[in-house]
Write a protein that holds these residues in place. Structure first.
Motif, mmCIF file in Angstrom:
data_model
loop_
_atom_site.group_PDB
_atom_site.id
_atom_site.type_symbol
_atom_site.label_atom_id
_atom_site.label_comp_id
_atom_site.label_asym_id
_atom_site.label_seq_id
_atom_site.Cartn_x
_atom_site.Cartn_y
_atom_site.Cartn_z
ATOM 1 N N ASP A 289 28.414 17.838 60.563
ATOM 2 C CA ASP A 289 28.878 18.771 61.591
ATOM 3 C C ASP A 289 28.192 20.123 61.491
ATOM 4 N N GLU A 290 28.027 20.631 60.292
ATOM 5 C CA GLU A 290 27.427 21.954 60.129
ATOM 6 C C GLU A 290 25.989 21.973 60.632
ATOM 7 N N LEU A 291 25.215 20.968 60.289
ATOM 8 C CA LEU A 291 23.817 20.912 60.712
ATOM 9 C C LEU A 291 23.729 20.687 62.219
ATOM 10 N N ARG A 292 24.595 19.828 62.748
ATOM 11 C CA ARG A 292 24.560 19.577 64.196
ATOM 12 C C ARG A 292 24.869 20.851 64.969
ATOM 13 N N GLU A 293 25.869 21.585 64.541
ATOM 14 C CA GLU A 293 26.221 22.828 65.240
ATOM 15 C C GLU A 293 25.107 23.855 65.134
ATOM 16 N N ASP A 321 14.105 20.933 53.674
ATOM 17 C CA ASP A 321 14.866 21.975 52.985
ATOM 18 C C ASP A 321 16.057 22.467 53.793
ATOM 19 N N GLY A 322 16.340 21.809 54.951
ATOM 20 C CA GLY A 322 17.495 22.162 55.755
ATOM 21 C C GLY A 322 17.218 23.119 56.893
ATOM 22 N N HIS A 323 16.004 23.673 56.968
ATOM 23 C CA HIS A 323 15.670 24.594 58.049
ATOM 24 C C HIS A 323 15.519 23.838 59.375
ATOM 25 N N VAL A 324 15.932 24.489 60.457
ATOM 26 C CA VAL A 324 15.772 23.952 61.803
ATOM 27 C C VAL A 324 14.601 24.675 62.462
ATOM 28 N N LEU A 325 13.596 23.935 62.904
ATOM 29 C CA LEU A 325 12.401 24.502 63.527
ATOM 30 C C LEU A 325 12.288 23.996 64.961
ATOM 31 N N VAL A 326 11.931 24.878 65.881
ATOM 32 C CA VAL A 326 11.705 24.465 67.268
ATOM 33 C C VAL A 326 10.308 23.873 67.378
ATOM 34 N N ASN A 327 10.232 22.652 67.878
ATOM 35 C CA ASN A 327 8.930 22.051 68.177
ATOM 36 C C ASN A 327 8.481 22.490 69.566
ATOM 37 N N GLU A 328 9.288 22.176 70.597
ATOM 38 C CA GLU A 328 8.941 22.604 71.952
ATOM 39 C C GLU A 328 10.126 22.435 72.884
ATOM 40 N N ILE A 329 9.993 23.017 74.063
ATOM 41 C CA ILE A 329 10.956 22.819 75.150
ATOM 42 C C ILE A 329 10.228 22.114 76.280
ATOM 43 N N ASN A 330 10.905 21.192 76.926
ATOM 44 C CA ASN A 330 10.360 20.477 78.081
ATOM 45 C C ASN A 330 11.271 20.775 79.257
ATOM 46 N N THR A 331 10.758 21.520 80.262
ATOM 47 C CA THR A 331 11.611 21.944 81.370
ATOM 48 C C THR A 331 11.761 20.887 82.454
#
Length: 371
Positions: A289-293, A321-331
């Motif tokens: 839950d924590e990672l999903r949020e 290591d638990g970090h969340v990184l943005v790869n890309e956005i697709n509009t």
């Protein structure tokens, strides 16, 4: 029975993703709520000509074996005309020196992928004509399509991303050794990508420096401007579908995950649209839950930082290591039967037909012009 809302489904286009757009348009036209909406088919051929496509032909567009659907060039040319100042427009076929088969529509549902459609070009035309349309506006579409500008925007907004290098046509021709040195500093593997493309067209995974030049030349067939990204080793590749909040915060789906069946492979065009065997789409995927949020919050912030409207799919890396990184956005994500965007909303409680309705309603609620 009240008059149905006329939806101009715009598809095809002059980009390398023409076939994918046709596949998406067929899926949307089959799933749309026919009691509420009337489909007006508006195709753009590979050469860039506008044509009218009857609704029954539009609904018939689907993959045949491994062949994706495609518009031919035999149809007569059509032209887009402004409406009555109420957000509507008309499409008409050119017949000699007159216009024939003039068909009005109340809102445009643009399902174009790639340059000359997903990149702010057609959105700018709709804005100038005062036409209501589904999805993001000019700036968000243009910046979302250009991976270089997208990454700069997200970094300026404080959103985390992987390291990257941009290589322009001039830099490659006049500063090749310097460009190769900048790329090598990222380490290997790296992904060489056309800056302004989608559907994984033109992308190569590079594991060593002696493979770089061939990968660059291949990507330049699709775009002279390239982005080279570091490979995030050991990361999970997850995606969230995001909808405009209709007056509130963006709505974010449950997460999905792409798992390749072969170690070291990546989610390329073949895996996305042709083969059903190369990748497993986990919808939804298991996540505490924590990672999903935390990841969902990054997806929503990405949507807002880009100024997106209507819809977007946000692709993330969950690093070891638990970090969340943005790869890309697709509009303008795909709507095929194996596409993540509708599948994620179905898993979140909104089926395909309801999703299409929501997007059309958002477009109708949104005022034309500056907002």
């Amino acid at each position: 029975m009240a008059q149905r809302i006329r939806v101009g489904i715009v598809f095809g286009g002059a980009s390398s993703e023409h076939d994918v757009s046709c596949l998406t348009a067929g899926g949307v036209s089959r799933a749309i709520d026919a009691d509420r909406f009337e489909v007006v088919g508006i195709g753009i051929t590979p050469s860039g000509r506008w044509v009218q496509v009857p609704a029954d032909e539009l609904r018939a567009l689907r993959k045949q074996g491994d062949e994706l659907p495609r518009l031919d060039e035999s149809r007569p040319t059509a032209v887009l005309l402004p409406g009555a100042g109420d957000g509507s427009a008309r499409i008409a076929t050119i017949d000699g020196d007159r216009l024939a088969d003039v068909r009005p529509f109340d809102v445009a549902f643009t399902l174009l992928h790639g340059p000359f459609g997903e990149d702010g070009t057609i959105q700018g035309m709709f804005e100038m004509l005062g036409v209501k349309y589904v999805g993001s506006g000019v700036a968000a579409s243009a910046n979302g399509m250009d991976k270089d500008l997208m990454k700069r925007t997200l970094a300026a907004s404080g959103l985390p991303g992987c390291r990257f290098v941009t290589v322009t046509a001039r830099q490659w021709s006049q500063q090749r050794e310097e460009s190769l040195a900048r790329i090598a500093k990222l380490g290997f593997p790296v992904f060489v990508k056309p800056a302004r493309g989608g559907s994984s067209v033109g992308i190569t995974k590079v594991d060593a420096v002696d493979e770089l030049e061939q990968a660059v030349l291949f990507a330049q067939k699709f775009d002279p401007k390239l982005v080279v990204e570091e490979g995030v080793l050991g990361a999970r590749e997850v995606e969230f579908a995001v909808l405009g909040g209709r007056g509130g915060a963006p709505r974010v789906s449950l997460p999905g995950e792409i798992v390749m069946r072969t170690d070291g492979a990546f989610y390329d065009f073949e895996a996305k649209y042709v083969s059903d065997d190369d990748a497993i789409l986990m919808v939804p995927t298991a996540m505490d839950d924590e990672l999903r949020e935390r990841a969902a919050d990054v997806a929503a912030r990405t949507f807002e930082a880009m100024g997106a409207e209507g819809l977007a799919r946000v692709d993330l890396f969950l690093a070891a290591d638990g970090h969340v990184l943005v790869n890309e956005i697709n509009t303008m994500p795909g709507f095929t039967h194996i596409s993540m965007f509708p599948a994620l909303w179905a898993a979140s409680g909104m089926d395909y037909t309801a999703l299409i309705t929501d997007l059309i309603e958002q477009a109708l609620e949104r005022p034309v012009g500056l907002r």
